[in-house]
Design a protein around this motif. Sequence first.
Motif, PDB file in Angstrom:
ATOM      1  N   LEU A 279      -6.576  -4.186   5.890  1.00 19.14           N
ATOM      2  CA  LEU A 279      -6.562  -2.975   5.085  1.00 19.14           C
ATOM      3  C   LEU A 279      -6.015  -3.234   3.685  1.00 19.14           C
ATOM      4  O   LEU A 279      -6.489  -2.648   2.702  1.00 19.14           O
ATOM      5  CB  LEU A 279      -5.745  -1.887   5.781  1.00 19.14           C
ATOM      6  CG  LEU A 279      -6.343  -1.325   7.080  1.00 19.14           C
ATOM      7  CD1 LEU A 279      -5.531  -0.139   7.564  1.00 19.14           C
ATOM      8  CD2 LEU A 279      -7.802  -0.927   6.910  1.00 19.14           C
ATOM      9  N   SER A 280      -5.036  -4.118   3.587  1.00 23.06           N
ATOM     10  CA  SER A 280      -4.496  -4.456   2.271  1.00 23.06           C
ATOM     11  C   SER A 280      -5.577  -5.054   1.382  1.00 23.06           C
ATOM     12  O   SER A 280      -5.695  -4.717   0.192  1.00 23.06           O
ATOM     13  CB  SER A 280      -3.330  -5.440   2.405  1.00 23.06           C
ATOM     14  OG  SER A 280      -2.879  -5.875   1.148  1.00 23.06           O
ATOM     15  N   LEU A 281      -6.400  -5.929   1.935  1.00 21.28           N
ATOM     16  CA  LEU A 281      -7.458  -6.566   1.159  1.00 21.28           C
ATOM     17  C   LEU A 281      -8.533  -5.567   0.719  1.00 21.28           C
ATOM     18  O   LEU A 281      -9.183  -5.757  -0.314  1.00 21.28           O
ATOM     19  CB  LEU A 281      -8.110  -7.678   1.979  1.00 21.28           C
ATOM     20  CG  LEU A 281      -7.224  -8.890   2.280  1.00 21.28           C
ATOM     21  CD1 LEU A 281      -7.924  -9.830   3.261  1.00 21.28           C
ATOM     22  CD2 LEU A 281      -6.863  -9.624   0.993  1.00 21.28           C
TER      23      LEU A 281
ATOM     24  N   MET B 284       0.850  -1.192   0.000  1.00 23.30           N
ATOM     25  CA  MET B 284       0.000   0.000   0.000  1.00 23.30           C
ATOM     26  C   MET B 284       0.886   1.243   0.000  1.00 23.30           C
ATOM     27  O   MET B 284       1.594   1.494   0.973  1.00 23.30           O
ATOM     28  CB  MET B 284      -0.924  -0.014   1.216  1.00 23.30           C
ATOM     29  CG  MET B 284      -1.937  -1.158   1.220  1.00 23.30           C
ATOM     30  SD  MET B 284      -2.943  -1.232   2.730  1.00 23.30           S
ATOM     31  CE  MET B 284      -1.794  -2.041   3.862  1.00 23.30           C
ATOM     32  N   PRO B 285       0.857   2.042  -1.084  1.00 23.48           N
ATOM     33  CA  PRO B 285       1.649   3.275  -1.144  1.00 23.48           C
ATOM     34  C   PRO B 285       1.061   4.368  -0.257  1.00 23.48           C
ATOM     35  O   PRO B 285      -0.146   4.428  -0.015  1.00 23.48           O
ATOM     36  CB  PRO B 285       1.568   3.673  -2.620  1.00 23.48           C
ATOM     37  CG  PRO B 285       1.113   2.439  -3.339  1.00 23.48           C
ATOM     38  CD  PRO B 285       0.243   1.712  -2.368  1.00 23.48           C
TER      39      PRO B 285
ATOM     40  N   HIS C 134      -7.873   0.153  -2.609  1.00 23.29           N
ATOM     41  CA  HIS C 134      -8.297   0.258  -4.009  1.00 23.29           C
ATOM     42  C   HIS C 134      -7.237  -0.287  -4.965  1.00 23.29           C
ATOM     43  O   HIS C 134      -7.581  -0.778  -6.040  1.00 23.29           O
ATOM     44  CB  HIS C 134      -8.661   1.715  -4.355  1.00 23.29           C
ATOM     45  CG  HIS C 134      -7.510   2.667  -4.432  1.00 23.29           C
ATOM     46  ND1 HIS C 134      -6.844   2.927  -5.603  1.00 23.29           N
ATOM     47  CD2 HIS C 134      -6.926   3.448  -3.485  1.00 23.29           C
ATOM     48  CE1 HIS C 134      -5.907   3.820  -5.383  1.00 23.29           C
ATOM     49  NE2 HIS C 134      -5.923   4.146  -4.111  1.00 23.29           N
ATOM     50  N   VAL C 135      -5.959  -0.254  -4.599  1.00 22.82           N
ATOM     51  CA  VAL C 135      -4.951  -0.815  -5.504  1.00 22.82           C
ATOM     52  C   VAL C 135      -4.973  -2.339  -5.478  1.00 22.82           C
ATOM     53  O   VAL C 135      -4.641  -2.990  -6.472  1.00 22.82           O
ATOM     54  CB  VAL C 135      -3.528  -0.304  -5.180  1.00 22.82           C
ATOM     55  CG1 VAL C 135      -3.456   1.197  -5.341  1.00 22.82           C
ATOM     56  CG2 VAL C 135      -3.064  -0.736  -3.798  1.00 22.82           C
TER      57      VAL C 135
ATOM     58  N   GLY D 121     -11.568   2.287  -0.420  1.00 23.76           N
ATOM     59  CA  GLY D 121     -10.185   1.836  -0.458  1.00 23.76           C
ATOM     60  C   GLY D 121      -9.155   2.923  -0.344  1.00 23.76           C
ATOM     61  O   GLY D 121      -7.967   2.683  -0.569  1.00 23.76           O
ATOM     62  N   CYS D 122      -9.575   4.157   0.016  1.00 28.58           N
ATOM     63  CA  CYS D 122      -8.650   5.264   0.274  1.00 28.58           C
ATOM     64  C   CYS D 122      -8.628   5.530   1.774  1.00 28.58           C
ATOM     65  O   CYS D 122      -9.688   5.670   2.398  1.00 28.58           O
ATOM     66  CB  CYS D 122      -9.094   6.517  -0.473  1.00 28.58           C
ATOM     67  SG  CYS D 122      -8.975   6.377  -2.254  1.00 28.58           S
TER      68      CYS D 122
END
Length: 812
Positions: free
Chosen positions: A801-803, A521-522, A806-807, A659-660
Amino acid sequence: MKPAIYAQNSSSLTEREIRHRDLAREICAEGIVLLENNGVLPLKANKVALYGAGARHTVFGGTGSGENNPRYNVNIEEGLKNAGIGIISEDWLNEYDELFERELALYKTNLKKAMRKVPLMQHMDYAADNPFYLPSGRPVTKNDNTGADTAVYVLARQAGEGADRKDIPGDYYATEDEISLMRSITENYKDTILVLNVGAVIDLSFLDEISFSAVVLLMQGGMESGNALADILTGKVNPSGRLADTWGFKYEDYPSSDTFSERNPEILQEDYREGIFVGYRWFEKKNIKPRYSFGYGLSYTTFNTEADYCANRGTKISVNAKVTNNGDKAGKEVAMLFVSCPENKLIREERSLAAFAKTMLIEPGKRDYISLDFDLKDFAAFDNDSHQFVLEKGEYVISLNDTPLLAVELDEDAVTEKTEAISLSDRKIDYFLHNKSDNAIPSDIRRGRIKASEIKCITHKYMVPEFEKNSEIDRIVSNLTIRDMSKLLVGRTYLGPYRHRVFGAVGYTTSRLFHKGVDAMPMADGPQGLNLTQISTKPKHNLFAIPTLPEALRHVHKISKLGSASDKSKDQELFYQYCTSWPSETVVAQTWSVNHARLLGSAVAAEMHEYGVVFWLAPAVNIHRNPLCGRNYEYYSEDPLLTGLMAKYVIKGVHDKEGCYPTIKHFAANNLETKRNVSSSNLDERTLREIYLKAFRIAVESEHPEAVMCSYNKINGVYTALNYDLQTKILRNEWGFDGIVMTDWFATGHHESLDELCCKAGTDLIMPGLPNIPWKIMRAYKKGLISKDDIERSARRIIKLSLMSHVNKISH
């Protein structure tokens, strides 16, 4: 592993940029405050003389995490010209440009020499503590006036991350050269306008001897500063901004003036001797008259605000008001509701902001209707002895602006919350003493009653939080070793490989477990918008990234942001990321418009989606405790309610895009910059809860941000990253937070702030991440200092959170 790149291949101006540019201009104009006006504004003249450092070298934002890189910035000269105003002082401005370039070149040369004696890891703090001070420029003579009656002078200041401002000429005070220039302007022009292009409160004592026709507080308004200021000066927009801070007559009016930051004889111990009495709470309790009070601001029209309805239903207070425009220009007004509480055992402030609302644009002779509501329970005082929030018996007076409307009597003390003791200290703090208020309650106002027996009390329960669980998280964790999970707890910023390439990203979670189902996640700074690189080339490798450095330091080290390029780079594929530079958070607070705060958050989320950013490292909600804090521009206000509600609506806006993840920071009591890595903010539990945690609580409980960033400092001797009371008992047990806590960059791994103990306290993610930290975590686990559950609990939160990011949805 080929990284996903989201940046655009075209440099063309997009529809999104145009929409966000217009919104940035609107928000900036909405937050500009008119401080003085003898009728010269709005401008009647079609040409003016323009002077001052900020005319062409306008300060658009602070340094550090608040920096960003928009396609362009509109300075004040450009904004006036865009509005059709002729500038007759170009000779003076050209002369100033030459002076500016000479002074800046000399500064860079001297900084480079000085850095040779400074350890590498201290370069950033040294540069921040020794900033470039803008030169003044020569005084004006009658020969400079070539045909204008009106002059505009722009006084500019800049500050930022890593060091606090100084109470010296050129920073908090005007220099003799600046005063000489201002005096010469007022002597040579009939009408004169002072524009304050500053990030925070400065000393305005020179106004006692130099008389300007108007004073306008622009502050630092982002990329559209010049256009927004022109909108105000010309009357295209009627000023409706109101101050988010109290501006004192002198620095010594502020309670922490003699011990703040570098003035402190114990430089590593910052005692909050004023307690809850910060900003207007201090000025009103001590009966100190400010130059400009909290909530102050003028308009080009006049309003009348009257309450139509005011009543209580239990502890719920409701006020309906009508606001009439009595002038001849359309405008907006702000209505503020204050509560004054009884004082029995606990000394209280004279009043606290309880609610506010901003009207729609009201045409002359027309009116708007507004509603203001709040719950008295949110203004219970915290009793340090019993560790409870208490509404003490007596009369609670509700005022609309300065007019008392309602007195509600509580028959007995009522406990609203029962808590456990947190972050206690044995250090003796010499708190300022305050007398109880003796303000008489008007006999002709409406009365109400509340029975203490009808007020429900919340008793908080404290326990180790449960694991995040669902079938997908469980499946992923079942395939992870403890060593795998330890890697998840550490950012992977400066050593790849990368799953997602966001040029200029300040951080990433690890990509090393992508093959096991956990995507990276960036992350991007900061409170004035995404701080990404404008034009980039694809790196030749996918392993190493250079951190973002201030411009002065990049000059010293002869490096630039990773992959940065010019539009003229040949034979290379170019990538473009043009993000919006929004007004500083203080300007946003000065709008007093939660609608604009939400629009800003929603716009940032759109840019996050566009460029592949998952975590936006904002909003920042620390309190303006002292005018000299270097990052005050990056925070909203001296008031926790105004701060909390602005953050709440920014977060609500970000959540318009799935997803943000907004990251609210810096948790907590991070109110200075100098020595922030080693200083301790020392304060009692009441002060911590009522002032410095309240904004976080408002935002967390209402909008559930996905991330919280802890601060660099200690609280009562304990680093926040290792503070179980903060990160677990308050954040999760009391407020119901279910996201991740990340460290600030390099906040751990030094002194007693140990990387490997973070997960035990409830701090899940160590940023920016270094390769040896997973090894430290495993060593601590083998020694029994942390448990498998500690590691897995944090890992599961990050996986969740990774799941949801949005990316992740795009890459899968």
